[in-house]
Design a protein around this motif. Sequence first.
Motif, PDB file in Angstrom:
ATOM      1  N   PRO A   1      63.120  67.144  42.677  1.00 44.60           N
ATOM      2  CA  PRO A   1      63.682  67.771  41.471  1.00 44.60           C
ATOM      3  C   PRO A   1      64.225  69.156  41.793  1.00 44.60           C
ATOM      4  CG  PRO A   1      61.401  67.073  41.098  1.00 44.60           C
ATOM      5  CD  PRO A   1      61.705  66.795  42.527  1.00 44.60           C
ATOM      6  N   ASN A   2      65.333  69.483  41.215  1.00 46.85           N
ATOM      7  CA  ASN A   2      65.919  70.812  41.402  1.00 46.85           C
ATOM      8  C   ASN A   2      65.238  71.783  40.449  1.00 46.85           C
ATOM      9  OD1 ASN A   2      67.546  73.086  41.027  1.00 46.85           O
ATOM     10  ND2 ASN A   2      69.302  71.995  41.862  1.00 46.85           N
ATOM     11  N   SER A   3      64.498  72.712  41.046  1.00 48.01           N
ATOM     12  CA  SER A   3      63.696  73.592  40.202  1.00 48.01           C
ATOM     13  C   SER A   3      64.573  74.487  39.327  1.00 48.01           C
ATOM     14  CB  SER A   3      62.775  74.446  41.054  1.00 48.01           C
ATOM     15  OG  SER A   3      63.519  75.356  41.809  1.00 48.01           O
ATOM     16  N   PHE A   4      65.789  74.755  39.762  1.00 43.09           N
ATOM     17  CA  PHE A   4      66.671  75.599  38.944  1.00 43.09           C
ATOM     18  C   PHE A   4      67.051  74.888  37.658  1.00 43.09           C
ATOM     19  CE2 PHE A   4      68.030  77.240  43.235  1.00 43.09           C
ATOM     20  CZ  PHE A   4      67.223  78.345  43.139  1.00 43.09           C
ATOM     21  N   ALA A   5      67.446  73.661  37.818  1.00 43.15           N
ATOM     22  CA  ALA A   5      67.845  72.893  36.637  1.00 43.15           C
ATOM     23  C   ALA A   5      66.669  72.792  35.679  1.00 43.15           C
ATOM     24  CB  ALA A   5      68.333  71.513  37.052  1.00 43.15           C
TER      25      ALA A   5
ATOM     26  N   SER B   1      59.523  79.005  34.531  1.00 46.56           N
ATOM     27  CA  SER B   1      59.713  78.848  35.969  1.00 46.56           C
ATOM     28  C   SER B   1      58.433  78.410  36.663  1.00 46.56           C
ATOM     29  CB  SER B   1      60.193  80.163  36.576  1.00 46.56           C
ATOM     30  OG  SER B   1      59.232  81.161  36.348  1.00 46.56           O
ATOM     31  N   ASP B   2      57.325  78.437  35.934  1.00 47.60           N
ATOM     32  CA  ASP B   2      56.035  78.127  36.548  1.00 47.60           C
ATOM     33  C   ASP B   2      55.786  78.998  37.766  1.00 47.60           C
ATOM     34  OD1 ASP B   2      55.010  76.318  34.792  1.00 47.60           O
ATOM     35  OD2 ASP B   2      55.942  74.601  35.749  1.00 47.60           O
ATOM     36  N   THR B   3      56.298  80.197  37.695  1.00 40.58           N
ATOM     37  CA  THR B   3      56.173  81.120  38.812  1.00 40.58           C
ATOM     38  C   THR B   3      55.810  82.503  38.290  1.00 40.58           C
ATOM     39  OG1 THR B   3      57.875  79.913  40.019  1.00 40.58           O
ATOM     40  CG2 THR B   3      57.425  82.149  40.734  1.00 40.58           C
TER      41      THR B   3
ATOM     42  N   MET C   1      62.726  89.431  37.317  1.00 36.92           N
ATOM     43  CA  MET C   1      63.136  89.068  35.954  1.00 36.92           C
ATOM     44  C   MET C   1      64.338  88.122  35.994  1.00 36.92           C
ATOM     45  SD  MET C   1      60.993  90.193  33.914  1.00 36.92           S
ATOM     46  CE  MET C   1      61.874  89.736  32.420  1.00 36.92           C
ATOM     47  N   GLN C   2      65.202  88.338  36.952  1.00 36.93           N
ATOM     48  CA  GLN C   2      66.334  87.419  37.071  1.00 36.93           C
ATOM     49  C   GLN C   2      65.856  86.022  37.422  1.00 36.93           C
ATOM     50  OE1 GLN C   2      69.587  88.591  39.514  1.00 36.93           O
ATOM     51  NE2 GLN C   2      69.959  90.465  38.379  1.00 36.93           N
ATOM     52  N   ARG C   3      64.761  85.975  38.169  1.00 35.90           N
ATOM     53  CA  ARG C   3      64.195  84.665  38.500  1.00 35.90           C
ATOM     54  C   ARG C   3      63.420  84.123  37.321  1.00 35.90           C
ATOM     55  NH1 ARG C   3      66.241  83.479  43.843  1.00 35.90           N
ATOM     56  NH2 ARG C   3      67.591  85.262  43.555  1.00 35.90           N
ATOM     57  N   ARG C   4      63.404  84.859  36.245  1.00 32.23           N
ATOM     58  CA  ARG C   4      62.709  84.432  35.035  1.00 32.23           C
ATOM     59  C   ARG C   4      61.264  84.025  35.312  1.00 32.23           C
ATOM     60  NH1 ARG C   4      67.026  86.263  33.590  1.00 32.23           N
ATOM     61  NH2 ARG C   4      68.239  85.606  31.797  1.00 32.23           N
TER      62      ARG C   4
ATOM     63  N   ALA D   1      64.029  74.784  35.438  1.00 29.59           N
ATOM     64  CA  ALA D   1      63.716  76.073  34.838  1.00 29.59           C
ATOM     65  C   ALA D   1      64.750  76.427  33.773  1.00 29.59           C
ATOM     66  CB  ALA D   1      63.683  77.153  35.905  1.00 29.59           C
ATOM     67  N   LEU D   2      65.988  76.093  34.044  1.00 31.63           N
ATOM     68  CA  LEU D   2      67.056  76.400  33.093  1.00 31.63           C
ATOM     69  C   LEU D   2      66.820  75.637  31.792  1.00 31.63           C
ATOM     70  CD1 LEU D   2      69.699  77.789  32.548  1.00 31.63           C
ATOM     71  CD2 LEU D   2      70.887  75.856  33.581  1.00 31.63           C
TER      72      LEU D   2
END
Lengths: 334, 334
Positions: free
Chosen positions: B47-51, B59-61, B112-115, B53-54
């Motif tokens: 799975p693409n984590s960006f998609a 982000s689970d981070t 923050m950009q990485r949310r 998270a978007l």
Amino acid sequence: MATIRQVSKHANVSVATVSRVVNGNKWVSDSTREKVLQAMKELGYKPNSFAKALATNRSDTLGMVVSDLAGPFFGEMMRAAEDTVRKQGKHLIITSGHESFDSEMDAIEFLMQRRVDALLLHVESIPDNDLIKMCDEYSIPIILINRRVPELADNCISLDNDMGGYLATQHLLDQGHTAIACIAGPLFKADARARLAGYRRAIEQAGLRYDERLVIESDYQEEGGTQSIERLNRRKADFTAVFAHNDHMAIGAMKALKADGKRVPDDVSVVGYDDMVMARYTVPGLTTVNIPVAEFGRQAADLALLKLGDREGSVTQKYQPELVVRQSTTRPKR
Amino acid sequence: MATIRQVSKHANVSVATVSRVVNGNKWVSDSTREKVLQAMKELGYKPNSFAKALATNRSDTLGMVVSDLAGPFFGEMMRAAEDTVRKQGKHLIITSGHESFDSEMDAIEFLMQRRVDALLLHVESIPDNDLIKMCDEYSIPIILINRRVPELADNCISLDNDMGGYLATQHLLDQGHTAIACIAGPLFKADARARLAGYRRAIEQAGLRYDERLVIESDYQEEGGTQSIERLNRRKADFTAVFAHNDHMAIGAMKALKADGKRVPDDVSVVGYDDMVMARYTVPGLTTVNIPVAEFGRQAADLALLKLGDREGSVTQKYQPELVVRQSTTRPKR
DNA sequence: GGTTATAATGTAACCGGTTACATGTTGGTT
DNA sequence: AACCAACATGTAACCGGTTACATTATAACC
């Protein structure tokens, strides 16, 4: 959190224009740029990196796996790598592999899901074959730190451990020692094998016989160093110097020697390996082999950036260790 | 790299069904699940984590900012925090603040950009006010490590530095010292001020006078410790014990004392602060105040998870330091 | 057989960016 | 006046997931 569309409405322009301003595209008039920047500031706009990465298929982020987040060795390496990467406007995500196969694979999996642009791996538990497979499978640069896999030579940053072992031993030989014990790391690890090979090479080059009874395989722990001396004693081995494959074991050995009533360096000289911070603070100061840890981090990052096409030039891939002479070694007194 | 749509085609189902399988949703028949898992395996789907998270806006981070990636202090902390976070199936992104305001803000910006879902901050250069503003502005939990901002008390994990200073001083008083010098850290830092306050409290509680001539403001560096002793000498200050605000300065002080021909602890006792690794290896071993560094990391992570609703229970937020007695302190001999 | 609850699956809008392409504007040339 | 280059801006599809809602199939009950 404001989105690009909110900014575009607020500034009365299209999203494309906002995007152009954010990315420094030149096809924007000064007055529009001003308007957009103003709107961005007013709304506290921060681009969503996920959306960006999704659209561009680039994360501008490198991933790094280290065995352990603690420990001076990794700290220096991470710092150097991060510095290098940041200077290129990119970022570094560091994860810990906890020195186990599953955990290291996990960490890599995580980084791949984050679609990092490259991987910097300091892993010990993943066998060569899996690494080779990985390099095939993933289409991003993978750099191996402190490891030498012949098939992936172009992607390895490694230390000449053989040379380190040779230097340490040669230093003792130079001082006149002829009976030099060696406390080795676990020999399933390539670095321990190389250090041992260097030791042997120096011994034989000096015209001495390589004596297995003077070599102990241990575990890189302080306690292991202590036990190794005891084992040497039990073997009734006779030696005037000890070369330990890392500083932890060297310190353990010094303790054991002291407990035996032997003085370092007057009765027995000791050389370590790694030049950890504490080597400066032991009494006597520990003569040891320095590993250019920061260089590792820097060069691994550089090599990755190079392969990504973000940097020009070339990168040295094999480092020469250096001997740091302190007070734990001297001429044999008998 | 395969996408969810490719998998769905390959398995002859819809993307929704694949998504359900990936996320363990129960509304999938066993036979379909099998089919999908098979397809995923065949295509090597990740799975693409960006998609993700978007789409989920999560982000689970968690993000962590430390002053410096190197150094034993941060290493332990990072390791503990990462362990804790991983056990919840989440991840940690660590960045370095390099001890400068701009750089620390940069690091936060990046996270923050990485949310990230929450921030764990060990920052020193960002003033309280900015932090308070930040907590208002960002709608995620922000945990402050080793810092005490009254307005954000609920988000602080801090050490009772006052108590640490008190303990160190009290230990010396207990042994009979009455003239105790103090080598302080830079007093614009809150932790140095608190340690000094603890020192003063102990002194005055013992019925002694707080003497400014025995107090030197220094810089937390080894060299600073050395110079502080020289400055005390120039002041012709008379003392039988020294409390340094960290181990580096304590070690520097011991060197200077030795250079003056004074013995530690017979002529002058020395106490440090931090219990760094090297404190065990100095000669004599350094008596010092221990900071529960790993606890910091663990609890900061726990507190963040708690605020995110992923954990239940409560978290201690103020830690008591402990004195570690080694060989650098003893009763005054005169 | 008709009604209804429940399980299994599909459709399509949406998250917030990027970017190819279309369109509009301006000023200079012939 | 007609034409073109260069600049400025807008439109809409796309990246790869999630998920509300719609739809269909199956079984159970009266």
